[in-house]
Design a protein around this motif. Structure first.
Motif, short mmCIF file in Angstrom:
data_model
loop_
_atom_site.label_atom_id
_atom_site.label_comp_id
_atom_site.label_asym_id
_atom_site.label_seq_id
_atom_site.Cartn_x
_atom_site.Cartn_y
_atom_site.Cartn_z
N UNK A 25 0.84 -1.19 0.00
CA UNK A 25 0.00 0.00 0.00
C UNK A 25 0.89 1.25 0.00
N UNK A 26 0.40 2.36 -0.56
CA UNK A 26 1.23 3.58 -0.67
C UNK A 26 1.81 4.07 0.66
N UNK A 27 1.05 3.91 1.76
CA UNK A 27 1.57 4.38 3.05
C UNK A 27 2.82 3.62 3.46
N UNK A 28 2.86 2.33 3.16
CA UNK A 28 4.04 1.53 3.49
C UNK A 28 5.23 1.88 2.60
N UNK A 203 -4.18 -7.50 15.58
CA UNK A 203 -4.13 -7.82 14.15
C UNK A 203 -4.83 -6.72 13.33
N UNK A 204 -5.97 -6.27 13.82
CA UNK A 204 -6.70 -5.22 13.10
C UNK A 204 -5.89 -3.93 13.05
N UNK A 205 -5.13 -3.65 14.09
CA UNK A 205 -4.32 -2.43 14.13
C UNK A 205 -3.34 -2.37 12.96
N UNK A 206 -2.91 -3.53 12.48
CA UNK A 206 -1.95 -3.57 11.37
C UNK A 206 -2.58 -3.12 10.06
N UNK A 207 -3.90 -3.11 9.96
CA UNK A 207 -4.56 -2.70 8.72
C UNK A 207 -4.74 -1.18 8.65
N UNK A 208 -4.47 -0.49 9.74
CA UNK A 208 -4.56 0.97 9.74
C UNK A 208 -3.31 1.55 9.09
N UNK A 209 -3.47 2.62 8.32
CA UNK A 209 -2.33 3.27 7.70
C UNK A 209 -1.27 3.63 8.73
N UNK A 210 -0.01 3.43 8.39
CA UNK A 210 1.07 3.79 9.32
C UNK A 210 1.20 5.30 9.45
N UNK A 245 14.18 0.40 13.49
CA UNK A 245 13.72 -0.94 13.87
C UNK A 245 12.25 -1.10 13.56
N UNK A 246 11.49 -0.02 13.73
CA UNK A 246 10.05 -0.05 13.46
C UNK A 246 9.64 1.17 12.64
N UNK A 247 8.66 0.99 11.80
CA UNK A 247 8.11 2.08 11.01
C UNK A 247 6.91 2.73 11.70
N UNK A 248 6.19 1.95 12.50
CA UNK A 248 5.02 2.48 13.20
C UNK A 248 4.58 1.52 14.29
N UNK A 249 3.94 2.09 15.30
CA UNK A 249 3.24 1.31 16.32
C UNK A 249 1.78 1.75 16.27
N UNK A 250 0.89 0.84 15.92
CA UNK A 250 -0.54 1.11 15.85
C UNK A 250 -1.25 0.41 16.99
#
Length: 279
Positions: A25-28, A203-210, A245-250
């Protein structure tokens, strides 16, 4: 009552199965670009460049961005005024069957967890339903590879552990995952509910845009604090050191019992795949 043909669901699911596995996805994509710009470690910057090159080559050749095309996980918003002629669960599984077969995606599902016989079409899918008012049918796929899934954790904390307990659980999980979950990560965190709901929230949090932070001020602050702390661990891209190490924490939350503080951490690699279709 709105009628939707099962054949239309099959076609839509087949399409997003293939699309989600062939391109991010574009956000990633933007998150990886930003990570490469900010990475101070020469080796880490080189790794991020290789990840970008992999995305480019996958798009050009129309091949999966990762060899582990995952279990097909779905989040479905089903309107109360919608009827799927032929059955929704069956249609989703047929879409997965066709998408993974015709898209030449790796079939990674075994029908019995102990007997380990491959189903050869990546079914059955894992489907989470949310029944909502109206005539909406929205289907989100989040193919999940198990390199990162195996490093995920669930904790039943005490209420007295509070926000510090949540921080410690997340940092412990990330530190133990190290290179095994293919950093840079996107980290989904579920807080609240009960044992199983906290994991679904993660798991659902991972589907939110970073690029989108929580609408709750205290949760948004925790997301930002955790990302800074994780990126000070020094694990870096591919576990070879660096600041990314990480791109985002949702984080997603839900009400819980007075005696509990469930926390689930769903690790995801840099191939954080998701696509949504609305019918």
């Amino acid at each position: 009552m709105r009628e939707i043909l099962a054949a239309d669901v099959v076609a839509a699911v087949k399409k997003i199965c293939i699309e989600a596995n062939l391109s991010l996805a574009p956000d990633m994509v933007r998150a990886l670009d930003d990570a490469r710009e900010t990475e101070k470690s020469p080796l880490g910057k080189k790794v991020l460049g290789q990840l970008q090159e992999n995305l480019k080559l996958a798009k050009e050749a129309e091949i999966p961005i990762c060899q582990d095309t995952g279990m097909a996980v779905f989040f479905v918003r089903l309107g109360q005024e919608v009827h799927v002629d032929g059955g929704l669960t069956e249609a989703i599984n047929e879409g997965v069957r066709q998408g993974y077969t015709e898209g030449y995606l790796r079939k990674s599902v075994v029908g019995d967890p102990l007997l380990r016989v491959n189903t050869k079409d990546n079914t059955p899918a894992i489907i989470h339903y949310d029944v909502v008012p109206g005539e909406e049918l929205s289907i989100t796929i989040a193919p999940k590879g198990f390199g990162s899934e195996n490093m995920s954790r669930q904790y039943m904390l005490k209420p007295a552990d509070g926000v510090e307990g949540v921080r410690n659980a997340v940092l412990k999980t990330v530190n133990e995952a190290g290179p095994n979950a293919c950093p840079p990560f996107v980290i989904g965190v579920g807080i609240g509910g009960d044992f199983e709901l906290s994991a679904i929230l993660a798991k659902k949090a991972l589907t939110r845009s970073v690029e989108v932070r929580s609408s709750l001020p205290h949760i948004r602050q925790l997301e930002e604090e955790l990302l800074r702390s994780i990126n000070r661990l020094g694990i870096g891209p591919a576990g070879l050191g660096g600041r990314n190490t990480a791109l985002a924490v949702n984080i997603e939350t839900y009400a819980t019992h007075i005696a509990g503080l469930p926390v689930a951490i769903n690790m995801c690699c840099h191939v954080n795949r998701h696509r949504t279709v609305k019918l």
